[in-house]
Design a protein around this motif. Structure first.
Motif, mmCIF file in Angstrom:
data_model
loop_
_atom_site.group_PDB
_atom_site.id
_atom_site.type_symbol
_atom_site.label_atom_id
_atom_site.label_comp_id
_atom_site.label_asym_id
_atom_site.label_seq_id
_atom_site.Cartn_x
_atom_site.Cartn_y
_atom_site.Cartn_z
ATOM 1 N N ILE A 21 -41.843 21.183 35.015
ATOM 2 C CA ILE A 21 -40.785 20.738 35.924
ATOM 3 C C ILE A 21 -39.821 19.802 35.205
ATOM 4 O O ILE A 21 -38.617 19.795 35.489
ATOM 5 C CB ILE A 21 -41.382 20.082 37.188
ATOM 6 C CG1 ILE A 21 -40.374 20.166 38.332
ATOM 7 C CG2 ILE A 21 -41.776 18.641 36.955
ATOM 8 C CD1 ILE A 21 -40.124 21.554 38.843
ATOM 9 N N PHE A 22 -40.317 19.028 34.248
ATOM 10 C CA PHE A 22 -39.429 18.178 33.441
ATOM 11 C C PHE A 22 -38.386 19.037 32.726
ATOM 12 O O PHE A 22 -37.181 18.760 32.787
ATOM 13 C CB PHE A 22 -40.225 17.390 32.412
ATOM 14 C CG PHE A 22 -40.963 16.197 32.958
ATOM 15 C CD1 PHE A 22 -40.508 15.523 34.075
ATOM 16 C CD2 PHE A 22 -42.111 15.736 32.331
ATOM 17 C CE1 PHE A 22 -41.189 14.417 34.573
ATOM 18 C CE2 PHE A 22 -42.791 14.628 32.809
ATOM 19 C CZ PHE A 22 -42.338 13.969 33.933
ATOM 20 N N THR A 23 -38.861 20.052 32.001
ATOM 21 C CA THR A 23 -37.938 20.900 31.238
ATOM 22 C C THR A 23 -37.030 21.705 32.167
ATOM 23 O O THR A 23 -35.847 21.900 31.875
ATOM 24 C CB THR A 23 -38.717 21.846 30.314
ATOM 25 O OG1 THR A 23 -39.671 22.590 31.090
ATOM 26 C CG2 THR A 23 -39.469 21.062 29.245
ATOM 27 N N SER A 24 -37.577 22.150 33.305
ATOM 28 C CA SER A 24 -36.769 22.900 34.260
ATOM 29 C C SER A 24 -35.660 22.027 34.835
ATOM 30 O O SER A 24 -34.512 22.467 34.968
ATOM 31 C CB SER A 24 -37.653 23.436 35.384
ATOM 32 O OG SER A 24 -36.877 24.050 36.396
ATOM 33 N N ASN A 25 -35.986 20.785 35.180
ATOM 34 C CA ASN A 25 -34.969 19.862 35.696
ATOM 35 C C ASN A 25 -33.864 19.641 34.671
ATOM 36 O O ASN A 25 -32.675 19.612 35.017
ATOM 37 C CB ASN A 25 -35.603 18.509 36.037
ATOM 38 C CG ASN A 25 -36.322 18.517 37.369
ATOM 39 O OD1 ASN A 25 -36.120 19.397 38.197
ATOM 40 N ND2 ASN A 25 -37.180 17.535 37.576
ATOM 41 N N PHE A 26 -34.268 19.488 33.416
ATOM 42 C CA PHE A 26 -33.289 19.218 32.362
ATOM 43 C C PHE A 26 -32.375 20.417 32.135
ATOM 44 O O PHE A 26 -31.189 20.267 31.854
ATOM 45 C CB PHE A 26 -34.014 18.841 31.083
ATOM 46 C CG PHE A 26 -33.112 18.306 30.006
ATOM 47 C CD1 PHE A 26 -32.125 17.385 30.283
ATOM 48 C CD2 PHE A 26 -33.255 18.736 28.694
ATOM 49 C CE1 PHE A 26 -31.294 16.894 29.296
ATOM 50 C CE2 PHE A 26 -32.428 18.260 27.691
ATOM 51 C CZ PHE A 26 -31.442 17.339 27.996
ATOM 52 N N GLU A 27 -32.918 21.616 32.291
ATOM 53 C CA GLU A 27 -32.101 22.818 32.156
ATOM 54 C C GLU A 27 -31.117 22.954 33.313
ATOM 55 O O GLU A 27 -29.969 23.355 33.127
ATOM 56 C CB GLU A 27 -33.007 24.055 32.091
ATOM 57 C CG GLU A 27 -33.801 24.174 30.797
ATOM 58 C CD GLU A 27 -34.825 25.292 30.842
ATOM 59 O OE1 GLU A 27 -34.915 25.959 31.910
ATOM 60 O OE2 GLU A 27 -35.531 25.504 29.834
ATOM 61 N N LYS A 28 -31.549 22.592 34.520
ATOM 62 C CA LYS A 28 -30.679 22.697 35.686
ATOM 63 C C LYS A 28 -29.612 21.611 35.692
ATOM 64 O O LYS A 28 -28.504 21.827 36.182
ATOM 65 C CB LYS A 28 -31.517 22.598 36.970
ATOM 66 C CG LYS A 28 -32.415 23.796 37.210
ATOM 67 C CD LYS A 28 -33.255 23.599 38.481
ATOM 68 C CE LYS A 28 -34.154 24.802 38.708
ATOM 69 N NZ LYS A 28 -35.025 24.628 39.912
ATOM 70 N N ASP A 29 -29.952 20.438 35.181
ATOM 71 C CA ASP A 29 -29.012 19.319 35.156
ATOM 72 C C ASP A 29 -29.067 18.660 33.785
ATOM 73 O O ASP A 29 -29.814 17.721 33.557
ATOM 74 C CB ASP A 29 -29.366 18.309 36.250
ATOM 75 C CG ASP A 29 -28.387 17.138 36.311
ATOM 76 O OD1 ASP A 29 -27.369 17.179 35.586
ATOM 77 O OD2 ASP A 29 -28.631 16.189 37.081
ATOM 78 N N PRO A 30 -28.264 19.137 32.840
ATOM 79 C CA PRO A 30 -28.294 18.599 31.469
ATOM 80 C C PRO A 30 -27.860 17.138 31.370
ATOM 81 O O PRO A 30 -28.000 16.523 30.317
ATOM 82 C CB PRO A 30 -27.311 19.507 30.711
ATOM 83 C CG PRO A 30 -27.190 20.745 31.539
ATOM 84 C CD PRO A 30 -27.349 20.284 32.951
ATOM 85 N N THR A 31 -27.325 16.574 32.458
ATOM 86 C CA THR A 31 -26.943 15.156 32.414
ATOM 87 C C THR A 31 -28.133 14.241 32.680
ATOM 88 O O THR A 31 -28.000 13.015 32.591
ATOM 89 C CB THR A 31 -25.847 14.852 33.453
ATOM 90 O OG1 THR A 31 -26.356 15.045 34.774
ATOM 91 C CG2 THR A 31 -24.644 15.756 33.244
ATOM 92 N N LEU A 32 -29.283 14.801 33.021
ATOM 93 C CA LEU A 32 -30.475 13.983 33.244
ATOM 94 C C LEU A 32 -30.853 13.252 31.963
ATOM 95 O O LEU A 32 -30.692 13.778 30.859
ATOM 96 C CB LEU A 32 -31.653 14.858 33.679
ATOM 97 C CG LEU A 32 -31.761 15.234 35.159
ATOM 98 C CD1 LEU A 32 -32.902 16.217 35.363
ATOM 99 C CD2 LEU A 32 -31.958 14.005 36.027
#
Length: 879
Positions: free
Chosen positions: A209-220
């Motif tokens: 979920i960490f990597t998925s979140n980062f892919e969906k929102d690269p500003t994270l």
């Protein structure tokens, strides 16, 4: 003759050439800057001498004005903007509409962060639901302290292993692993404890979920899970840096998550995210039996409780023996906000407590209930949870009557008891108090027991949230993070890196992130920087491969050299906020107990948030600011949270608890602060004195404030527009289809209008009659941040070497501010020069120089807007 600054703004006058008159410049203490002329005649004896002086002054002024116009090109620039007035569109800025649009964009950005946090929370709760606790679990994980560490035999240590790390621009140039998280365990927690191993194993589900979140929102940025058992899972993976003693003191369960990743600063702790706002009365026993170690443990317990509180909580501390005393008499009978100032103040006072007398617990409990009941009745405090924290080594009195009178049968106030010391003689009494008032009893016999036992009250307060499946989103106060940022542009250093054979006669060179476009001209095959255009654009890579504005982009070779030149990094500090959410156990057998698993969260750089309210849209003196529902500033141009400690920048004490009224101090009735704290939308007019040049000069402005709330957050946004030119904006007939449309339109339009200045300045430079002595440089800047310049002499002959150099940040255009000279020029009538001596250089007699500035405007339908300004620094040889 002596030239000095006076309070009035007057034009500098100059004597005819050949007159034997000495000129000096100096700076007085006045904030309003101007230059005047004083003539001294050796033998004044007739009234005609006054006429002579007047004639000299008039001639002086005319010649200086003519020379200023000549070398700055101000009249030509004003004419060029005058010529385009028929094709420009002028409009008055609707401030309330603008602030609401900015707030909506911020809401969308912060909403994406909240969605990411919610996905993390759901993942942890689901993983825990299906995980069966195994007391004999054997599991290896990446411990952030041990990764990539070898033993004496060259083998990876236990819980270490090979962990690939690569420098990442997005994560402050730190070596990270964006495919894997790491786990940090405090030094005082056994890293193979069964609770730790089960928690780490269960939370492995977060990696995806960490990597998925980062892919969906690269500003994270950083994503994390702080477990109630003590471990801390961080993404992306990074090697943890211990303190100078090799110890990791960070514990994710403490209120301040002091993450030591290149001195990453504290984020809000899981306690604030795990409970609703609360009113707390801490009642500590200071009778004679509490002497020695017991008092030391009691003080540490108070401090630990205070550390679990946040800005949305309210607190007071009382001490009792034969009588009840407030540790801060000024807070008698009231609750105060548990902000950083008050918490630290209480800690200092608690350290001064001394034991004496006999403990009368009934008096302390009565006083505690009195404070809480009055606060609830009068609508003060948090208007939510209420609790009494009783810290004592025993209770011998008959205290049941007190609870019957003040708390039963509703039991609205919870009572938590902490029995101090090894003796258990009065344990039953202390336990009875807690159990009959919906609280929790703990026994603290050593200092090491304090942390674990204090945390128990949070589990109790969080139970209603668990049972109701209530996952409150918590936004933190501002805190400092260390980041790596680009150094200012070193424009004059570009020339040695240019390969003449690979650059066209007219060429724009592009740098990363902060755009710089340098227009090169070649004279006798030698490169000469004739014009510099500074501004920011959204996508460097796309433009680097295109022809733009009719000029050919310079070769990849030159661009790569420029990248190397300006890719130098310097460490600085950045304000951040964090969004967090509590995570609870959903297992049926534990649901009624309200088990807190921990907290998930992510960080938000406030600078990135403020980019959604760009300064160029707000005019020369305009700005945007953020504050919390408690009135504290998150971001404001007058918030200066750092101070110099030698060569290092360090956060000021209490930098994150600066109230809005402390910077917008002309709001004497707190009308602006009150409205924003309440989350209202509206407008306010104020006459203000704005400072420039590091507070040493003042400009008088009529400001209009527009404010509104950012939905789904505890934040409010305000913007300021200056009445007059600050409320007007114009656009040219330039079409742009991508990026920040308005900024690109303004920049391209300004580039076209100001293009003739290059030929004008170059002609002066090549004129056979030469350049007047003392003339050094000419600059122009526009409302879009576009900047052109000409160096009339080499660096070896320039007196104003620091002015507009990389170190002179106040005079360079950035996304954060307009230069000082540009702001001052905007307040001066177009075509009229304002002359001033930079304060930082006014004491350097040998290197003294004067700055001449004037504004350039556009007028349509009786509405005027500032288009730009010209600046012309010259040294004492000029006159």
């Amino acid at each position: 003759m002596r030239v000095r600054e006076t309070e009035r703004q007057v034009e500098l006058q100059k004597l005819p050439a050949g007159q034997s008159v000495r000129v000096k410049t100096s700076s007085d203490e006045e904030h309003h800057t101007a230059l005047g002329a004083v003539f001294k005649l050796e033998h004044p004896n007739t009234s005609s001498d006054e006429d002579i002086a007047r004639d000299w002054a008039e001639t002086f002024g005319k010649q200086l004005s003519a020379l200023s116009n000549r070398y700055s090109g101000a009249q030509l620039l004003q004419k060029k903007y005058k010529d385009v007035e028929p094709i420009v569109k002028m409009q008055e800025v609707d401030g309330l509409k603008m602030v609401k649009e900015f707030a909506e964009e911020m809401e969308n950005m912060l909403g994406r962060k909240m969605k990411s946090v919610k996905r993390m929370a759901e993942t942890v709760e689901d993983a825990d639901f299906y995980h069966e606790y195994n007391a004999t679990l054997g599991f290896d994980y990446y411990n952030s302290m041990m990764i990539n560490t070898l033993d004496e035999d060259g083998n990876f240590v236990e819980l270490g292993g090979e962990f690939p790390l690569e420098e990442n621009e997005h994560f402050n140039k730190l070596p990270v692993n964006t495919q894997q998280s790491v786990v940090q365990v405090p030094t005082n927690v056994y890293n193979k404890d069964p609770d730790i191993l089960n928690g780490v194993f269960m939370s492995e589900a977060l990696n995806d979920i960490f990597t998925s979140n980062f892919e969906k929102d690269p500003t994270l940025t950083w994503q994390y899970f702080g477990s109630s058992t003590g471990f801390f899972r961080l993404y992306p993976g990074i090697k943890w840096t211990p303190d100078e003693n090799g110890v990791v003191t960070f514990d994710g369960r403490n209120r301040n998550w002091d993450i030591k990743i290149s001195d990453l600063a504290a984020v809000q702790g899981q306690e604030a995210a795990a409970t609703s706002p609360k009113d707390i009365i801490i009642a500590v026993d200071i009778s004679g039996s509490m002497k020695g170690l017991r008092l030391t443990i009691a003080k540490h317990t108070i401090n630990t409780i205070l550390d679990t509180l946040g800005e949305n909580d309210f607190v007071n501390v009382i001490a009792y023996s034969d009588y009840v005393r407030y540790v801060e008499p000024c807070f008698k009978g009231i609750l105060v906000q548990a902000d950083l100032d008050n918490r630290e103040h209480f800690k200092l006072l608690v350290e001064e407590l001394q034991v004496k007398g006999e403990g009368k617990v009934k008096k302390a409990i009565k006083e505690s209930f009195k404070i809480l009941n009055e606060a609830a009745a009068e609508g003060r405090g948090s208007l939510c949870n209420q609790a009494i924290m009783l810290i004592t080594d025993g209770a011998m009195e008959d205290f049941q009557q007190v609870f019957e009178e003040f708390n039963w049968p509703e039991r609205k106030v919870r009572v938590f008891t902490y029995l101090i010391g090894r003796e258990l003689t009065f344990a039953d009494n202390v336990k009875w108090i807690a159990c009959n008032n919906k609280g929790y009893y703990t026994h603290i016999s050593t200092l090491a027991d304090v942390q674990e036992n204090v945390m128990e009250y949070l589990h109790v307060l969080s139970r209603p949230m668990v049972i109701d499946h209530d996952h409150d989103i918590i936004w933190t106060e501002a805190y400092m993070d260390s980041v790596v940022s680009c150094l200012p542009f070193l424009i004059h250093s570009l020339v040695p890196f240019i390969d003449v054979n690979t650059v066209h006669n007219r060429s724009y060179c592009i740098l990363s992130q902060n755009f710089i476009l340098i227009l090169f001209a070649f004279i006798n095959h030698e490169p000469l920087v004739t014009s510099v255009i500074l501004f920011q654009l959204p996508n460097t890579a796309e433009l680097a491969s295109q022809a733009w504005l009719g000029f050919t982009i310079s070769s990849v070779h030159v661009v790569s050299l420029i990248f190397q030149l300006f890719n130098t990094q310097a460490e600085s500090l950045l304000l951040m906020t964090s969004v967090a959410m509590p995570v609870f156990s959903k297992k049926e057998e534990t649901l009624s107990h309200g088990i807190l698993l921990g907290v998930v969260g992510t960080d938000v750089p406030l600078k990135e948030l403020m980019k959604l309210a760009p300064r160029y849209k707000l005019g020369v003196h305009g700005y945007a600011f953020l504050n919390t529902n408690n009135g504290y500033i998150l971001s404001h141009p007058d918030l200066r949270p750092l101070y110099k400690d030698g060569k290092k920048l360090r956060p000021k004490p209490n930098y994150n608890s600066v109230d809005l009224s402390e910077v917008e101090w002309e709001d004497t009735e707190d009308a602006l602060r009150t409205a924003m704290v309440k989350g209202e939308s509206g407008t306010l007019f104020l006459d203000v004195r704005a400072t420039v040049e590091k507070g040493k000069r003042v400009v008088f402005l009529k400001n209009e404030y527009f404010y509104t709330t950012i939905n789904e957050t505890p934040f409010s946004l305000g913007i300021v527009l200056t009445k007059g030119h600050g409320k007007n904006a114009f656009t040219g007939n330039v079409s742009v289809e991508e990026g920040d449309e308005r900024l690109l339109q303004q920049t391209l339009f300004d580039a076209v209008v100001t293009a003739p200045m290059e030929a004008y300045w170059t002609a002066l430079l090549l004129n056979a009659s030469g350049i007047d002595g003392g003339v050094e440089t000419a600059f122009l800047g526009t409302r879009s941040g576009l900047m052109r310049m000409i160096r009339y002499v080499g660096v070896e002959k320039r007196v104003a070497k620091k002015f507009l150099s990389p170190l002179d940040k106040e005079n360079i255009f950035t996304l954060d501010h307009f230069p000082v000279w540009y702001r001052r020029a905007a307040e001066n009538p177009a075509g009229r020069f304002l002359y001033y001596v930079p304060i930082d250089d006014s004491t350097q007699v040998d290197g003294r120089f004067v700055i001449a500035i004037t504004s350039v405007t556009v007028s349509v339908n009786k509405k005027t807007a500032v288009a730009g300004g010209t600046i012309f620094p010259f040294n004492h040889c000029f006159y």
